[in-house]
Design a protein around this motif. Structure first.
Motif, PDB file in Angstrom:
ATOM      1  N   ASN A  50       0.882  -1.072   0.035  1.00  0.00           N
ATOM      2  CA  ASN A  50       0.108   0.078   0.049  1.00  0.00           C
ATOM      3  C   ASN A  50       0.827   1.253   0.065  1.00  0.00           C
ATOM      4  O   ASN A  50       1.287   1.797   1.047  1.00  0.00           O
ATOM      5  N   ASN A  53      -1.390   7.020  -0.461  1.00  0.00           N
ATOM      6  CA  ASN A  53      -2.817   7.234  -0.377  1.00  0.00           C
ATOM      7  C   ASN A  53      -3.235   8.569  -1.274  1.00  0.00           C
ATOM      8  O   ASN A  53      -2.459   9.564  -1.075  1.00  0.00           O
ATOM      9  N   GLN A  99      -6.554   4.204  -0.779  1.00  0.00           N
ATOM     10  CA  GLN A  99      -5.348   3.185  -0.589  1.00  0.00           C
ATOM     11  C   GLN A  99      -4.912   2.909  -1.934  1.00  0.00           C
ATOM     12  O   GLN A  99      -5.949   2.021  -2.459  1.00  0.00           O
ATOM     13  N   GLY A 374      -3.177   3.162   5.810  1.00  0.00           N
ATOM     14  CA  GLY A 374      -3.625   3.232   4.477  1.00  0.00           C
ATOM     15  C   GLY A 374      -2.639   3.766   3.507  1.00  0.00           C
ATOM     16  O   GLY A 374      -3.071   4.373   2.582  1.00  0.00           O
TER      17      GLY A 374
END
Length: 400
Positions: A50, A53, A99, A374
Motif C-alpha cells: 500500500n 494514499n 489506498q 492506509g
C-alpha cells in the motif's frame, strides 16, 4: 581496516533510505543489516504494498508538532510517487479509501527504488551494520562491519533512516534514537501504533474471526472501517487506526451500526414484527455469532413487543456506544509503525537536517511523525527521504 570516502552515508535500505539515495546523487553508501533491501516494503499490503494514499493531507499524521511534516509532504506529494511508479511501468489500483496498491508484487517497488538509487550513484551494502559513528572537522567517521570484517567510512553527510521499533523479528531496533541522543537530540516517548488491542481473560475468543463495519473511537477521533475479533482481542483497520490515539486505562467506543439509528430500527421492528424475540432481531443487524454472544452477554430475553422504549434505548446504546477498556496492545511484535521518535524541534522541516549537527539528517519512521493506516506512512518515507536527498544534493553542488 580499510578506509573509504563517500559524500553520504545512509543508514537503512528501507523506504526512506532508498528514496533519499535516489535524490542525493553523488557518491552515497547505503548500509543495512538485512539480507535484502526494503523488507518492510516487501511484506506490506499482503505482498502488494500500500505505497501511498490519494488523499494524503497533513491531518492524516500525528506528532508533537502538527505542522512539521507539512513542508516535506507538500514538496514531494503522493502524485509525485505515483508518477514515479508510472514511469517504471508498475500498474496499480485503488483498493478503498484512497489506498493504492500494486497490481502485481511489492517487490516491484523495491526493485524500482534500488534502480533509482543506483542510477543516482548509490552503492548498497547489505548484511552490514554500524559499529561506531563520530563527527569530525571533515564530516563523519563511521566503522561498519560486513561478515565480520570492519571498515572505516568517511562521509560529509549521514542520514539516519533505520526506522522505529516495530516488528523486531525483522531486526527493528531503537538505533535511530541512540544516534539522536548521541548528537544532542531529544526523543519523545515511543509506543506501538497501528496495532491490535488486547483484552483480558480471552473475552472475545468465542468471536475470533468475526468481522463487521464499525465506527471506532478513542482520544477524540473516530474511524469508520472494518473491525475483526481475534483470540486476543480486537483488530482490523478500525482498531489499528484508533490504537495510535488510545492510551492505557482509557476506554474505546464502538458503534456496531454506523450510519444507522439503532433505537429507530428497533422501534420500527417492534411495530412490524413484535412477536420476534430479541436474539432474532439482533441476528438481522449483526453477524450471527456476534448477535448470539451479545444476547447472552446482555441477558436479552423476551419478544420485541415486551420491550418498552426505555429498554430499547438501553439496547441501542449498547450497540452504538459500546465502551470497552483494553488491557493493552500486541506491542511492537505486530505493530505496523512506531509512534513518536526523534523530536522535531531540532530538525529542519524543509531538509530534515539536524539544527545541532550540520550534515546529520533523520528521516522516515525514526522521526516523531506517524501516519494513519492506509499508505500514509510510506508517503512520509518518500517525502522525508526526498527532502533530505534534495538538500544533500544541493549542498554538494553549492546551491541553497
Amino acid at each position: 581496516m580499510s578506509d573509504a570516502s563517500y559524500d553520504t552515508l545512509i543508514l537503512g535500505a528501507g523506504a526512506a533510505g532508498l528514496m533519499c539515495a535516489a535524490h542525493a546523487g553523488g557518491q552515497a553508501l547505503v548500509i543495512d543489516h538485512a539480507k535484502a533491501p526494503g523488507e518492510k516494503i516487501r511484506i506490506s499490503g499482503g505482498g502488494r504494498c500500500n505505497f501511498t494514499n490519494m488523499y494524503t493531507a497533513p491531518e492524516n499524521f500525528l506528532g508533537g508538532n502538527p505542522h512539521f511534516h507539512k513542508s516535506a509532504l507538500s514538496r514531494y506529494t503522493q502524485w509525485d510517487f505515483i508518477a514515479l511508479m508510472d514511469s517504471h511501468g508498475i500498474s496499480w489500483h485503488e483498493k478503498t479509501l484512497g489506498q493504492l496498491f500494486c497490481d502485481g508484487s511489492a517487490r516491484q517497488v523495491v526493485a524500482m527504488l534500488m534502480q533509482e538509487a543506483r542510477t543516482a550513484g548509490a552503492e548498497v551494502a547489505l548484511q552490514t551494520r554500524l559499529v561506531d559513528l563520530d563527527k569530525n572537522d571533515n564530516g563523519f567517521a563511521a566503522v561498519i562491519e560486513t561478515e565480520g570484517r570492519q571498515n572505516r567510512v568517511h562521509a560529509r553527510s549521514v542520514v539516519v533512516a533505520t526506522g522505529g521499533k516495530s516488528i523486531p523479528a525483522m531486526g527493528a531496533s531503537g538505533m535511530a534514537y541512540d544516534i539522536a541522543r548521541q548528537f544532542g537530540h531529544d526523543t519523545t516517548d515511543t509506543r506501538a501504533a497501528l496495532v491490535p488491542l488486547t483484552f483480558p481473560d480471552g473475552r472475545f475468543k468465542p468471536l475470533a474471526g468475526v468481522s463487521l463495519p464499525v465506527r471506532s473511537g478513542a482520544g477524540g477521533v473516530s474511524f469508520d472501517e472494518a473491525m475483526l475479533f481475534t483470540h486476543r482481542g480486537l483488530s482490523g483497520p478500525a482498531i489499528l487506526q484508533i490504537s495510535s490515539y488510545w492510551r492505557e486505562g482509557e476506554a474505546i467506543t464502538l458503534d456496531l451500526l454506523p450510519g444507522q439509528d439503532a433505537f429507530t430500527v428497533l422501534r420500527e421492528a417492534r411495530q412490524s414484527a413484535g412477536r420476534r424475540n430479541l436474539s432474532t432481531v439482533l441476528a438481522q443487524l449483526l453477524p450471527s455469532r456476534l448477535a448470539a454472544w451479545m444476547t447472552e452477554e446482555l441477558d436479552l430475553r423476551g419478544n420485541l413487543a415486551d420491550q418498552g422504549d426505555a429498554a430499547l434505548r438501553e439496547l441501542a446504546a449498547r450497540l452504538q456506544h459500546w465502551q470497552l477498556t483494553p488491557a493493552g496492545t500486541e506491542g511492537y511484535r505486530t505493530a505496523e509503525v512506531t509512534l513518536g521518535g526523534v523530536e522535531t524541534g531540532a530538525l529542519s522541516s524543509k531538509t530534515m537536517e539536524s539544527r545541532h549537527v550540520g550534515g546529520l539528517y533523520f528521516i522516515g519512521e525514526a522521526v516523531d511523525v506517524t501516519g494513519w493506516l492506509g499508505g500514509y506512512n510510506f508517503q512520509w518515507a518518500w517525502s522525508s527521504g526526498a527532502a533530505a536527498g534534495r538538500a544533500i544534493s544541493a549542498a554538494r553542488r553549492g546551491g541553497p
